[in-house]
Write a protein that holds these residues in place. Structure first.
Motif, PDB file in Angstrom:
ATOM      1  N   ARG A   1     -25.974   1.827 -10.395  1.00 36.24           N
ATOM      2  CA  ARG A   1     -25.158   2.294  -9.261  1.00 36.24           C
ATOM      3  C   ARG A   1     -23.740   2.617  -9.706  1.00 36.24           C
ATOM      4  NH1 ARG A   1     -28.287  -1.660  -6.581  1.00 36.24           N
ATOM      5  NH2 ARG A   1     -26.718  -3.276  -6.953  1.00 36.24           N
ATOM      6  N   MET A   2     -23.180   1.823 -10.595  1.00 31.82           N
ATOM      7  CA  MET A   2     -21.832   2.107 -11.095  1.00 31.82           C
ATOM      8  C   MET A   2     -21.788   3.466 -11.783  1.00 31.82           C
ATOM      9  SD  MET A   2     -20.867  -1.668 -12.682  1.00 31.82           S
ATOM     10  CE  MET A   2     -19.371  -1.114 -13.516  1.00 31.82           C
ATOM     11  N   ALA A   3     -22.787   3.756 -12.605  1.00 34.40           N
ATOM     12  CA  ALA A   3     -22.832   5.040 -13.301  1.00 34.40           C
ATOM     13  C   ALA A   3     -22.975   6.188 -12.315  1.00 34.40           C
ATOM     14  CB  ALA A   3     -23.974   5.049 -14.309  1.00 34.40           C
ATOM     15  N   ALA A   4     -23.826   5.984 -11.284  1.00 34.37           N
ATOM     16  CA  ALA A   4     -24.019   7.033 -10.273  1.00 34.37           C
ATOM     17  C   ALA A   4     -22.727   7.263  -9.491  1.00 34.37           C
ATOM     18  CB  ALA A   4     -25.158   6.648  -9.336  1.00 34.37           C
ATOM     19  N   ASP A   5     -22.026   6.172  -9.166  1.00 32.80           N
ATOM     20  CA  ASP A   5     -20.766   6.306  -8.427  1.00 32.80           C
ATOM     21  C   ASP A   5     -19.733   7.080  -9.243  1.00 32.80           C
ATOM     22  OD1 ASP A   5     -21.829   4.905  -6.343  1.00 32.80           O
ATOM     23  OD2 ASP A   5     -20.877   2.994  -6.856  1.00 32.80           O
ATOM     24  N   VAL A   6     -19.677   6.795 -10.544  1.00 37.53           N
ATOM     25  CA  VAL A   6     -18.721   7.496 -11.396  1.00 37.53           C
ATOM     26  C   VAL A   6     -19.058   8.977 -11.457  1.00 37.53           C
ATOM     27  CG1 VAL A   6     -17.928   7.761 -13.772  1.00 37.53           C
ATOM     28  CG2 VAL A   6     -18.095   5.484 -12.772  1.00 37.53           C
ATOM     29  N   ALA A   7     -20.340   9.303 -11.602  1.00 40.67           N
ATOM     30  CA  ALA A   7     -20.749  10.711 -11.644  1.00 40.67           C
ATOM     31  C   ALA A   7     -20.400  11.418 -10.335  1.00 40.67           C
ATOM     32  CB  ALA A   7     -22.242  10.807 -11.923  1.00 40.67           C
ATOM     33  N   GLU A   8     -20.593  10.725  -9.230  1.00 44.08           N
ATOM     34  CA  GLU A   8     -20.266  11.318  -7.922  1.00 44.08           C
ATOM     35  C   GLU A   8     -18.770  11.514  -7.786  1.00 44.08           C
ATOM     36  OE1 GLU A   8     -20.830  10.357  -3.155  1.00 44.08           O
ATOM     37  OE2 GLU A   8     -21.850   9.145  -4.660  1.00 44.08           O
TER      38      GLU A   8
ATOM     39  N   GLY B   1     -20.897 -10.519 -21.298  1.00 46.83           N
ATOM     40  CA  GLY B   1     -21.515  -9.345 -21.905  1.00 46.83           C
ATOM     41  C   GLY B   1     -20.488  -8.412 -22.498  1.00 46.83           C
ATOM     42  N   ARG B   2     -20.932  -7.234 -22.869  1.00 55.65           N
ATOM     43  CA  ARG B   2     -20.055  -6.275 -23.554  1.00 55.65           C
ATOM     44  C   ARG B   2     -19.204  -5.457 -22.592  1.00 55.65           C
ATOM     45  NH1 ARG B   2     -24.406  -7.393 -26.434  1.00 55.65           N
ATOM     46  NH2 ARG B   2     -24.143  -7.682 -28.693  1.00 55.65           N
ATOM     47  N   ARG B   3     -19.535  -5.453 -21.306  1.00 55.35           N
ATOM     48  CA  ARG B   3     -18.699  -4.777 -20.321  1.00 55.35           C
ATOM     49  C   ARG B   3     -18.876  -5.452 -18.967  1.00 55.35           C
ATOM     50  NH1 ARG B   3     -19.050   0.913 -19.668  1.00 55.35           N
ATOM     51  NH2 ARG B   3     -17.698   0.453 -17.912  1.00 55.35           N
ATOM     52  N   ARG B   4     -17.884  -5.263 -18.100  1.00 56.25           N
ATOM     53  CA  ARG B   4     -17.918  -5.850 -16.762  1.00 56.25           C
ATOM     54  C   ARG B   4     -18.915  -5.086 -15.900  1.00 56.25           C
ATOM     55  NH1 ARG B   4     -15.756  -5.535 -11.568  1.00 56.25           N
ATOM     56  NH2 ARG B   4     -14.862  -7.489 -10.751  1.00 56.25           N
ATOM     57  N   ILE B   5     -19.727  -5.833 -15.148  1.00 62.17           N
ATOM     58  CA  ILE B   5     -20.687  -5.245 -14.212  1.00 62.17           C
ATOM     59  C   ILE B   5     -20.525  -5.957 -12.879  1.00 62.17           C
ATOM     60  CG2 ILE B   5     -23.127  -4.823 -13.710  1.00 62.17           C
ATOM     61  CD1 ILE B   5     -23.667  -4.910 -16.713  1.00 62.17           C
ATOM     62  N   ALA B   6     -20.400  -5.183 -11.815  1.00 66.33           N
ATOM     63  CA  ALA B   6     -20.237  -5.753 -10.486  1.00 66.33           C
ATOM     64  C   ALA B   6     -20.881  -4.835  -9.456  1.00 66.33           C
ATOM     65  CB  ALA B   6     -18.755  -5.963 -10.158  1.00 66.33           C
ATOM     66  N   GLU B   7     -21.248  -5.403  -8.304  1.00 65.69           N
ATOM     67  CA  GLU B   7     -21.813  -4.602  -7.227  1.00 65.69           C
ATOM     68  C   GLU B   7     -20.785  -3.621  -6.677  1.00 65.69           C
ATOM     69  OE1 GLU B   7     -24.807  -4.509  -6.198  1.00 65.69           O
ATOM     70  OE2 GLU B   7     -25.796  -6.352  -6.847  1.00 65.69           O
ATOM     71  N   HIS B   8     -19.527  -4.049  -6.679  1.00 67.07           N
ATOM     72  CA  HIS B   8     -18.432  -3.243  -6.148  1.00 67.07           C
ATOM     73  C   HIS B   8     -17.179  -3.634  -6.921  1.00 67.07           C
ATOM     74  CE1 HIS B   8     -15.166  -2.121  -3.349  1.00 67.07           C
ATOM     75  NE2 HIS B   8     -16.005  -1.164  -2.964  1.00 67.07           N
TER      76      HIS B   8
ATOM     77  N   SER C   1     -15.863  -6.857  -5.871  1.00 65.46           N
ATOM     78  CA  SER C   1     -16.797  -7.982  -5.817  1.00 65.46           C
ATOM     79  C   SER C   1     -16.684  -8.832  -7.080  1.00 65.46           C
ATOM     80  CB  SER C   1     -18.231  -7.468  -5.680  1.00 65.46           C
ATOM     81  OG  SER C   1     -18.372  -6.674  -4.526  1.00 65.46           O
ATOM     82  N   PRO C   2     -17.051 -10.120  -6.988  1.00 69.18           N
ATOM     83  CA  PRO C   2     -17.105 -10.952  -8.196  1.00 69.18           C
ATOM     84  C   PRO C   2     -18.068 -10.341  -9.203  1.00 69.18           C
ATOM     85  CG  PRO C   2     -17.306 -12.305  -6.217  1.00 69.18           C
ATOM     86  CD  PRO C   2     -17.411 -10.878  -5.766  1.00 69.18           C
ATOM     87  N   PRO C   3     -17.736 -10.368 -10.465  1.00 63.55           N
ATOM     88  CA  PRO C   3     -18.590  -9.701 -11.458  1.00 63.55           C
ATOM     89  C   PRO C   3     -19.916 -10.430 -11.676  1.00 63.55           C
ATOM     90  CG  PRO C   3     -16.814 -10.888 -12.548  1.00 63.55           C
ATOM     91  CD  PRO C   3     -16.527 -10.971 -11.077  1.00 63.55           C
ATOM     92  N   LEU C   4     -20.949  -9.648 -11.857  1.00 60.99           N
ATOM     93  CA  LEU C   4     -22.231 -10.202 -12.282  1.00 60.99           C
ATOM     94  C   LEU C   4     -22.217 -10.502 -13.779  1.00 60.99           C
ATOM     95  CD1 LEU C   4     -24.578  -7.721 -10.354  1.00 60.99           C
ATOM     96  CD2 LEU C   4     -24.034 -10.089  -9.719  1.00 60.99           C
TER      97      LEU C   4
END
Length: 684
Positions: A28-35, A88-95, A98-101
């Motif tokens: 979803r993060m990648a899709a949001d960036v592309a959008e 991990g190697r990069r931050r991942i979050a729902e938003h 939001s607190p990072p996964l």
């Protein structure tokens, strides 16, 4: 199945579920960036703002696109305050809010993952490390194991997962070490951006990885400061740069310039080769003063007055006043081109003061007219002439006469047949270093926000100065090993080398504990240290595995082929390292005798610069000259004719030390000639 097995299966299932959630969030993060890129193109804004926004969005999209496939986390922290962080190697979050996964390994909260221990838990109840299948592309099913350390309970172990990751076979480019950074390495990685460091690292201590991870850390923690001026990674050759090329993208960083010193100073194509005596002189630090004198010898003191017509009147400046202007500018020691500008500006200012005393204030148009006046331009050209680096160097090499050089040294660098003009000159690699010095004297180059210099022990003083000019306002991370110095001008000590690099007070930090090169290989290589004439601590390895074999054979080609055939029957990469003269013949023998038995295709030459040694590769097998081996690693190394490697160059023993320490699992030494004395006691 025991209760412990059931509990492990449940924990693995939970972690796989979390990884699936992370994968969905990253998608979803990648899709949001592309959008956002598409939307940003339609945003109404000024041209500059729209361009800046577009660049930012495209850069983020590029980062996501460059992210290689693989597991999204490698560790976890359970803290006393109840918080849990996957690392991990990069931050991942729902938003974004939001607190990072997954927490980026460079974030402050992640530091405890590398630094906490039973002696100092730093608020960590449990540190968990995850074991993933080799070469996993990030499928949750590839999560095959985990190890826990309960730090507050006094548990602190170097588990099989860490050992397995460190010792994993080396196939393909260098990997990052984000999952296995050791505390002493982490201290260096997280150094402040203004701090220049010199890491003296024995083979296998991870000094290159430390430098690259420090670059990634600085880009994460100080993005505006570092990205504004850029970050430069300098390696010894293009083969090495290809080897490390995937480390920074794997850590989420793209757009970093990775280059060599030769590429950075390449004003011209190299079309000549210096004799060794000439190259030694040209790389000597005294040449900096020789060139400075030659350049500023063109500055002349004016002899007569200056008269500038202004309508029916002439404004005059005396010879004494003009000489004062030239002397003052010289004492300020600006860049040569800046000096020309200051001469013009101060002459015009002196004329302006005269005119205003007589006729009142003069406007900007009058000032511009005086700046372009022919007498002013003629005066500037006469006392501070415009010049190119090529013109100055051609003059020096045509008739070198500086007393800083001995008569023999002047004869060594003198052109036997001077070119008709600087435009037709055939420049050598060392000449390009001198041209860069002159270019820096004439007009200082733009610098980088940070420069990482690997294999820095091999740089000449003049090459160091070229790097220093590019790091005027940034810090340096200097990486190297004095024992691996192989060039004729290799550094004997770090303090002098750091002075040439413009950082005489940089901290020198030794790394002596090896994690990649096994103890058997390190012990063999350490036998050479007393013969190398360098004051460096002997390396040691935490790995007790590893194999070393030394065999004398009647036919070196056949002996190497047999060793390669056996090596290819095991896991990992294989490197055949030989004297330059044997690379071609051994490539032919190995390709013929091993290729059929192992279904290995023809060993093909890898594209490289004409000035670099040849490298041949096919699949897991590489055949290369000893002069191309620096910085590279192979699981199994076959060294051919070590005595010939030593005899091929003045610092041949240093070269052999480099070659022996390229093996991270097994080392075969195959020889027909007698071994160097320091190795004979170890031979079987």
């Amino acid at each position: 199945m025991t209760s412990l097995d059931r509990e492990l299966d449940l924990e693995l299932a939970r972690e796989r579920d979390h990884h699936d959630a992370c994968r969905a969030a990253l998608t979803r993060m990648a899709a949001d960036v592309a959008e956002q890129v598409v939307t940003g193109e339609d945003v109404a804004a000024s041209g500059a703002d729209a361009e800046a926004l577009g660049y930012h969005l495209r850069s983020r999209a590029k980062e996501f696109g460059a992210q290689p496939p693989g597991p999204l986390f490698f560790g976890r922290l359970d803290r006393e305050d109840g918080q849990t962080h996957h690392i991990g190697r990069r931050r991942i979050a729902e938003h974004p809010a939001s607190p990072p996964l997954v927490v980026d390994w460079r974030a402050p909260v992640s530091r405890a993952y590398y630094q906490a221990g039973a002696h100092d838990p730093q608020g960590v109840l449990r540190r968990r490390r995850f074991g993933w299948a080799a070469d996993s592309r990030g499928d949750s099913a590839d999560l095959t194991g985990l190890e826990d350390e309960h730090l507050t309970a006094g548990e602190e172990v170097a588990g099989a997962i860490v050992a397995g990751e460190i010792e994993r076979p080396r196939v393909g480019p260098m990997r990052d070490i984000a999952a296995t950074i050791q505390p002493e390495q982490d201290d260096l990685v997280r150094s402040e951006p203004t701090v220049s460091l010199c890491v003296q690292g024995a083979p296998g201590t991870g000094k290159t990885a430390v430098g690259l991870h420090r670059a990634a850390y600085l880009l994460y923690t100080h993005p505006q400061r570092v990205r504004r001026s850029g970050l430069l990674v300098l390696g010894p050759n293009r083969t090495f740069l290809s080897y490390i090329s995937e480390v920074l993208p794997a850590l989420g960083e793209t757009g970093i310039r990775q280059s060599t010193v030769d590429d950075e100073i390449a004003r011209h194509e190299v079309r000549a080769v210096d004799a060794e005596a000439a190259a030694l002189v040209k790389h000597d630090v005294r040449m900096a003063e020789v060139l400075r004198r030659a350049l500023y010898a063109r500055v002349a003191t004016p002899e007569g007055e200056l008269a500038v017509p202004d309508g029916s009147y002439r404004w005059r400046l005396s010879a004494e006043e003009l000489a004062g202007i030239v002397t003052a500018v010289r004492e300020e020691a600006p860049a040569y081109a800046t000096g020309r500008d200051r001469i013009r500006a101060r002459v015009v200012r002196a004329l302006q003061l005269r005119a205003e005393r007589r006729a009142g204030p003069m406007g900007a148009a009058w000032v511009r007219r005086m700046e372009r006046a022919r007498p002013v331009s003629a005066f500037v050209d006469a006392c501070w002439p415009e010049v190119t680096p090529e013109e100055v160097l051609a003059e020096v090499l045509t008739a070198p006469d500086d007393p800083l050089l001995t008569p023999e040294e002047r004869a060594a660098v003198r052109w036997a047949k001077p070119p008709r003009s600087p435009r037709s000159a055939r420049w050598s690699a060392a000449d390009l270093v001198l041209l860069d010095e002159l270019a820096g004297l004439i007009e200082r180059p733009e610098g980088y926000g940070h420069v990482v210099v690997d294999e820095a022990q091999d740089l000449s003083p003049m090459q160091c100065r070229a790097i220093a000019r590019r790091a005027d306002f940034g810090a340096l991370t200097v990486l190297g090993d004095l024992a691996q110095g192989t060039t004729p001008w290799a550094a004997r000590g770090w303090r002098e080398q750091l002075t040439h690099l413009g950082r005489p007070r940089a901290e020198i930090v030794p790394l002596t504990t090896g994690y990649r090169v096994p103890a058997a290989v390190v012990e063999l290589a350490n036998r050479l240290l007393p013969e190398l004439g360098t004051d460096v601590p002997a390396g040691r390895s935490l790995r007790t595995d590893g194999e070393v074999s030394i065999r004398r054979v009647a036919d070196v080609g056949r002996g190497v082929a047999e060793a390669v055939r056996a090596a290819l029957g095991r896991e990992g990469s294989v490197g055949v390292i030989a004297p330059e003269s044997l690379v071609g013949p051994l490539t032919e023998v190995v390709g013929r005798e091993v290729g059929e038995a192992q279904e290995v295709g023809a060993v093909q030459e890898v594209a490289s610069a004409a000035s670099e040694p040849r490298v041949f590769a096919e699949g897991r097998l590489t055949v290369l000259a000893a002069t191309a081996a620096k910085g590279l690693e192979y699981d199994h190394v076959v060294v051919a004719e070590p005595a010939a490697i030593v005899a091929a160059e003045p610092r041949g023993l240093h070269r052999l030390y480099v070659v022996l320490t390229r093996a991270v699992s097994r080392l075969d030494v195959v020889h027909g000639e007698p071994l160097p004395d320091c190795l004979t006691a170890h031979a079987s």
